[in-house]
Design an enzyme around this catalytic site. Structure first.
Site, short mmCIF file in Angstrom:
data_model
loop_
_atom_site.label_atom_id
_atom_site.label_comp_id
_atom_site.label_asym_id
_atom_site.label_seq_id
_atom_site.Cartn_x
_atom_site.Cartn_y
_atom_site.Cartn_z
N ASP A 1 0.87 -1.16 0.00
CA ASP A 1 0.00 0.00 0.00
C ASP A 1 0.91 1.23 0.00
O ASP A 1 2.14 1.13 0.16
CB ASP A 1 -0.94 -0.03 1.22
CG ASP A 1 -2.16 0.84 1.01
OD1 ASP A 1 -3.20 0.60 1.62
OD2 ASP A 1 -2.06 1.79 0.17
C1 GLC Z 1 -4.12 4.40 -0.16
C2 GLC Z 1 -5.07 3.27 0.17
C3 GLC Z 1 -5.18 2.22 -0.89
C4 GLC Z 1 -5.00 2.87 -2.25
C5 GLC Z 1 -3.57 3.36 -2.33
C6 GLC Z 1 -3.30 4.09 -3.65
O1 GLC Z 1 -3.37 4.73 0.97
O2 GLC Z 1 -4.86 2.61 1.41
O3 GLC Z 1 -6.46 1.61 -0.73
O4 GLC Z 1 -5.24 1.93 -3.28
O5 GLC Z 1 -3.23 4.22 -1.25
O6 GLC Z 1 -4.02 5.27 -3.70
#
Ligand code: GLC
Length: 733
Positions: free
Chosen positions: A290
């Site tokens: 993430d």
């Molecule tokens: C965010 C979220 C995730 C998302 C990623 C990209 O922090 O936790 O769900 O896909 O970053 O934006």
């Protein structure tokens, strides 16, 4: 050094030979098997080129196609992936051209983005979609999302989110499919099929990404990103099945979560990321971290610095690093120090190249460029958006048939902060949805009730704050009306990521408005727009009817108006329980029974939640026949057929979902009071009857999983539960 010099020389000699034979390298031959192409490509790659594939950078601030801003020029053409926030396909193609022509091997970039519940056409939030129990409609919405995304330059979406959620203080409850494991697994399959189609290499299909792997929704106290204490029994029983279903449906990628899983963070958890995902489930795609979850391992005190965090995440099984640049900065050293084997690097690169080849990016690195008019908000997209929004809405209460709005009402007061809103109504992760695309509730009501009912609008109050100056005008509108429609709710960022709240009640000012309006003695119809279940213990008493409209997206106006007029007969059933009060959390339908069922409940509120999972009313009535079973006992190798006949005994046609639950009254490991094992939604015309059938497969539907992920099937009594019926059968050897 000698080794590197020798292998680089070999590579160049190999390329020279190819050049001289004027032959394209094997990896570019689409007629060769993918694995052979990958072997060939990896054999040609330098360590630097391999490590670049393991990185995703974010790009989107400067979306000016004429000036690939400084940042874009800084992006090396060997980068593996871009998190792409532009809607411009030409810009994507320009960046891709850099990768294809300015890098030595011409490996295409994979462009990803959060198209969570739509791209430009915004569908209801996933929590709402689950209340529709219409997997086909959800699949259609994902197919539309994929097409709008692909035509905007994307190959990949970070969706579906499969976090089974039971703590509505956690804002991200809005992004998953509710409190039930089977529901999340069912919608996982629908979403993966919708995004990926039958062949990832086809146009308009994009790679899915199952997230957040795993157990993120148990972030302590509903506080996002916090520690999650998860037993292996809960891991396997509650959280693993939706991801397993998504993997078996062919999901190309998985995203590791932020949460610390009982001392081993999800983004450094070899057990979940490798032993289960790769070794047990044989996933052949890749895992992306993430945003910053590699770096966060330092905050989570399992790594002393970013270098150690990179090593732990990579060796645990996270192949791609989202925006940390950690792998790029530290893997070369870690390889040189012998802490990361080159074979592990190669396996990670292999997984990423496999997804890129399945997507057909080597042969078709560019997307078609069509006008925005042909790309977005097409009539059939908006039709699906309205249908899914309407089928997601849940009629929670309807005393004395207050709804639908029929000719009995000549004047209607339309009150509240949601009435003319076009931003919050899209919910969090609205993708590239634009407020100007949104049909507001007011616009929808005007169209629906034109020349039939006179609307008297007043704002009443804002979402929060203490300003009651709007109450008087609202009361004036009520005095002129036969009934009062009050549209209350949440701002978009009160739920979603980092949307943790200590209470799930609406701000006091909104409740005070209803209390004031109620003094006029007219029927009160509450229309709630939220990204989570709400605390309604006070509002419930003040309202004659309540509809949870969730955050319906682009077609908010016509879906809400259709529900109110009866053009859409409500068919939604809750995918998550509405507790009496925040303090009752966690409370969900498939809890285990208490040691003393009649005792131990909170003394200051009713024992049961306000509205259980599965609750939802209709404008018609459905009569269920007694459940019919093909036998009252079966062996482990036989199927049991259960049938029920549902009659539409009311005045209007409707769609009814039958939720089939199984109870195992006693087993070696304690079992939930009941578990959803199948559901089906069908249309039933007025006065007609329809048979619903559930073919029970003992292994699939009667077994339970233990804390090692092993399934067990024990003989004995079982119950099938549908609505308020419960029928016993026996499983014998
Ligand atoms: C965010 C979220 C995730 C998302 C990623 C990209 O922090 O936790 O769900 O896909 O970053 O934006």
């Amino acid at each position: 050094m000698k080794k590197i010099f020798f292998s680089t020389t070999l590579v160049f000699l190999h390329l020279l030979t190819l050049q001289s034979q004027n032959k394209k390298p094997l990896y570019k031959d689409k007629n060769k098997p993918i694995e052979e192409r990958i072997d060939n490509l990896i054999s040609l790659m330098t360590l630097d080129e391999k490590i670049m594939q393991l990185n995703q950078w974010t790009y989107g601030k400067n979306a000016n196609p004429n000036n690939i801003g400084e940042k874009m020029k800084a992006v090396r053409p060997e980068i593996g992936s871009l998190l792409y926030r532009s809607t411009n396909p030409e810009f994507r193609n320009q960046i891709q051209k850099k990768a294809m022509t300015e890098s030595r091997l011409g490996i295409p970039i994979i462009f990803g983005f959060d198209a969570i519940h739509g791209y430009r056409t915004v569908f209801p939030i996933p929590l709402a979609q689950a209340c529709s129990w219409n997997t086909d409609l959800v699949k259609q919405s994902c197919t539309i999302t994929a097409k709008e995304s692909w035509l905007s330059g994307l190959d990949w979406t970070f969706s579906p989110m499969l976090d089974v959620a039971r703590d509505a203080r956690w804002g991200r409850v809005s992004e998953g499919y509710g409190e039930d494991t089977f529901a999340n697994a069912s919608f996982a399959v629908a979403a993966v099929q919708g995004y990926q189609g039958n062949n990832l290499a086809d146009k308009y299909t994009i790679a899915a990404c199952l997230k957040h792997y795993i157990g993120y929704s148990l972030s302590e106290g509903g506080r996002d990103y916090h520690y999650s204490d998860i037993s292996n029994q809960t891991l396997w029983e509650t959280f693993m099945p939706p991801f397993e279903a998504g993997i078996h449906a062919g999901a190309a990628t998985v995203m590791s979560g932020f949460n610390d899983i009982s001392g081993v963070p999800a983004s450094a958890n070899h057990y979940t990321l490798t032993e289960v995902l790769k070794n047990k489930w044989k996933h052949d795609g890749f895992v992306i971290s993430d945003w910053g979850s590699v770096r966060n391992l330092v905050e989570q005190s399992v790594a002393k610095d970013l270098k150690e965090a990179s090593m732990k995440a990579f060796l645990a099984g996270v192949e791609m690093d989202m925006v940390d640049n950690a792998y790029m900065d530290y893997l070369p050293q870690l390889v040189a120090e012998g802490k990361v084997p080159i074979a592990t690097i190669d396996e990670a690169v292999r997984r990423i190249l496999r997804v890129k080849m399945k997507l057909g990016l080597f042969e078709n690195p560019y997307v078609d460029v069509v006008t925005e008019k042909k790309r977005y908000l097409l009539p059939n997209y908006l039709k699906v958006a309205e249908e899914l929004a309407a089928e997601s809405m849940v009629l929670l209460k309807n005393e004395s048939a207050t709804l639908p709005i029929t000719s009995k009402y000549k004047d209607l007061a339309i009150i509240g902060p949601m009435v003319k809103d076009s931003v919050h109504i899209m919910g969090f992760w609205e993708g590239m949805g634009q407020p100007e695309d949104v049909e507001t509730i007011y616009e929808g009501l005007e169209k629906e009730f034109k020349n039939k009912v006179k609307l008297h609008y007043a704002l009443g109050c804002d979402f929060d704050g203490n300003d009651k100056s709007g109450f008087e005008a609202a009361l004036e509108a009520v005095k002129k009306s036969d009934a009062v429609l009050v549209f209350l709710g949440e701002k978009r960022n009160w739920s979603g990521e980092n949307g943790s709240r200590s209470t799930i009640a609406l701000p006091k000012i909104q409740e005070e408005l209803v209390s004031e309006l109620r003094k006029a003695g007219k029927p009160i119809i509450l229309m709630l727009s939220s990204g989570r279940p709400l605390e309604l213990i006070r509002l419930n008493e003040m309202a004659d009817a309540i509809v949870e409209i969730w955050q319906p997206g682009t077609k908010a106006g016509s879906s809400v108006a259709g529900i109110l007029s009866g053009r859409h007969n409500p068919s939604g059933k809750l995918s998550i329980t509405f507790p009496q009060a925040t303090g009752q959390i966690p409370i969900y339908y498939n809890m285990r029974e208490s040691a003393r069922p009649k005792l131990g409940h909170y003394q200051d509120i009713p024992r049961d939640p306000l509205y259980w999972f599965g609750h939802g009313l209709s404008y018609t009535t459905y009569d269920y026949s007694p459940i019919q079973l093909s036998a009252d006992k079966i062996t482990k190798n036989e199927k049991l057929i259960a049938e029920i006949e549902v009659t539409n005994s009311g005045e209007v046609q409707g769609k009814e979902t039958v939720l089939w639950f199984i109870q195992d009254p006693f087993a070696t490991i304690s079992r939930p009071m009941k578990e959803l094992k199948y559901f089906e939604k069908k249309e039933i015309k007025k006065g007609k009857k329809v048979i619903y059938r559930f073919d029970i497969d003992p292994i699939r539907d009667l077994s339970y999983v233990d804390s090692f992920g092993n399934r067990h099937l024990e003989t004995g009594d079982f119950y099938i539960i549908v609505n308020n019926q419960k029928i016993k059968f026996e499983l014998v050897n």
